[in-house]
Design a protein around this motif. Structure first.
Motif, short mmCIF file in Angstrom:
data_model
loop_
_atom_site.label_atom_id
_atom_site.label_comp_id
_atom_site.label_asym_id
_atom_site.label_seq_id
_atom_site.Cartn_x
_atom_site.Cartn_y
_atom_site.Cartn_z
N LYS A 1 -9.75 5.07 9.05
CA LYS A 1 -9.49 4.42 10.32
C LYS A 1 -8.00 4.61 10.61
CE LYS A 1 -9.57 -0.11 12.44
NZ LYS A 1 -9.66 -1.53 12.17
N LEU A 2 -7.70 5.17 11.78
CA LEU A 2 -6.31 5.38 12.16
C LEU A 2 -5.68 4.04 12.49
CD1 LEU A 2 -4.26 7.62 12.58
CD2 LEU A 2 -5.01 7.79 14.96
N ASP A 3 -4.56 3.73 11.82
CA ASP A 3 -3.92 2.44 12.01
C ASP A 3 -2.41 2.64 12.09
OD1 ASP A 3 -3.76 -0.29 12.35
OD2 ASP A 3 -4.86 -0.77 10.53
N LYS A 4 -1.72 1.66 12.62
CA LYS A 4 -0.28 1.70 12.82
C LYS A 4 0.48 1.64 11.49
CE LYS A 4 3.31 -0.90 15.14
NZ LYS A 4 3.64 -2.11 15.86
N ILE A 5 1.60 2.34 11.44
CA ILE A 5 2.49 2.27 10.29
C ILE A 5 3.62 1.31 10.63
CG2 ILE A 5 4.10 3.56 8.83
CD1 ILE A 5 2.37 6.03 9.29
N ASN A 6 3.88 0.38 9.72
CA ASN A 6 4.92 -0.64 9.92
C ASN A 6 6.08 -0.38 8.97
OD1 ASN A 6 3.30 -2.27 11.76
ND2 ASN A 6 2.05 -2.70 9.97
N GLY A 7 7.03 0.43 9.39
CA GLY A 7 8.16 0.75 8.54
C GLY A 7 8.12 2.21 8.11
N HIS A 8 8.84 2.53 7.05
CA HIS A 8 8.95 3.90 6.58
C HIS A 8 8.30 4.05 5.21
CE1 HIS A 8 11.47 5.27 9.84
NE2 HIS A 8 12.13 4.12 9.73
N ILE A 9 7.61 5.15 5.02
CA ILE A 9 7.02 5.47 3.72
C ILE A 9 8.11 6.10 2.87
CG2 ILE A 9 5.25 6.80 2.53
CD1 ILE A 9 3.65 6.68 5.23
N GLN A 10 8.34 5.54 1.67
CA GLN A 10 9.46 5.97 0.84
C GLN A 10 9.09 6.07 -0.64
OE1 GLN A 10 13.10 3.63 1.66
NE2 GLN A 10 11.84 2.53 3.14
N VAL A 11 9.86 6.86 -1.34
CA VAL A 11 9.76 6.93 -2.79
C VAL A 11 9.99 5.54 -3.35
CG1 VAL A 11 10.87 7.84 -4.88
CG2 VAL A 11 10.50 9.34 -2.89
N GLY A 12 9.22 5.17 -4.37
CA GLY A 12 9.35 3.87 -5.01
C GLY A 12 8.35 2.84 -4.51
N GLN A 13 7.76 3.10 -3.34
CA GLN A 13 6.70 2.22 -2.87
C GLN A 13 5.43 2.53 -3.65
OE1 GLN A 13 6.75 3.32 1.30
NE2 GLN A 13 8.04 1.57 1.83
N GLU A 14 4.39 1.76 -3.40
CA GLU A 14 3.10 2.01 -4.04
C GLU A 14 2.04 2.28 -2.98
OE1 GLU A 14 2.92 -0.58 -8.11
OE2 GLU A 14 2.46 -1.63 -6.25
N ILE A 15 1.13 3.17 -3.32
CA ILE A 15 -0.08 3.33 -2.53
C ILE A 15 -1.20 2.76 -3.40
CG2 ILE A 15 -0.43 5.74 -3.30
CD1 ILE A 15 -1.72 6.19 -0.45
N ILE A 16 -2.00 1.89 -2.82
CA ILE A 16 -3.04 1.19 -3.58
C ILE A 16 -4.41 1.57 -3.02
CG2 ILE A 16 -3.94 -1.06 -4.28
CD1 ILE A 16 -1.04 -2.13 -3.75
N PHE A 17 -5.24 2.13 -3.87
CA PHE A 17 -6.61 2.48 -3.53
C PHE A 17 -7.51 1.38 -4.09
CE2 PHE A 17 -4.20 6.39 -3.93
CZ PHE A 17 -4.49 7.05 -2.75
N ASP A 18 -8.11 0.59 -3.23
CA ASP A 18 -8.82 -0.61 -3.64
C ASP A 18 -7.84 -1.47 -4.44
OD1 ASP A 18 -11.24 -0.12 -2.24
OD2 ASP A 18 -11.86 1.27 -3.81
#
Length: 118
Positions: free
Chosen positions: A43-60
């Motif tokens: 589902k296409l959704d809005k990005i709030n801020g910037h995607i950066q090194v050190g963040q996490e992507i969580i799958f479930d």
């Protein structure tokens, strides 16, 4: 803070094939038919801020540290819902549309799985 949040709406019949190459492809629901076969449609959704090194992507419930961000990841994800995620721990983004995360087992995504970047 949640930078991005979405849900898997459909899974192309060949999407699992790319797991052998330690990658998966996300695409919004408007993916071209030839590409859709290899994608997890989100589902296409809005990005709030910037995607950066050190963040996490969580799958479930499974988190992965982001190790590198290609130059067009932000714009492609925002406009098309389209990025490649490479699970190899690279510290430099070799491809502009690729998000690189730590090297560990790929998630087992299903229709209705959630994906968040925090």
């Amino acid at each position: 803070m949640t930078v991005f949040s979405t849900q898997v709406m459909a899974i192309g019949p060949e999407a699992a094939v790319l797991k052998e190459s330690q990658m998966l492809i996300l695409f919004g629901e408007e993916a071209p038919a030839m590409l859709a076969e290899f994608c997890y449609m989100i589902k296409l959704d809005k990005i709030n801020g910037h995607i950066q090194v050190g963040q996490e992507i969580i799958f479930d419930e499974t988190p992965y540290f982001i190790t590198a961000v290609g130059d067009v990841v932000q714009s492609n994800l925002s406009s098309l819902g389209h990025i490649t995620i490479k699970f190899d721990g690279s510290r430099q983004a070799e491809l502009p549309g690729t998000l690189y995360v730590e090297n560990k087992a790929l998630p087992d995504l299903k229709v209705s799985s959630t994906i968040q970047i925090i």
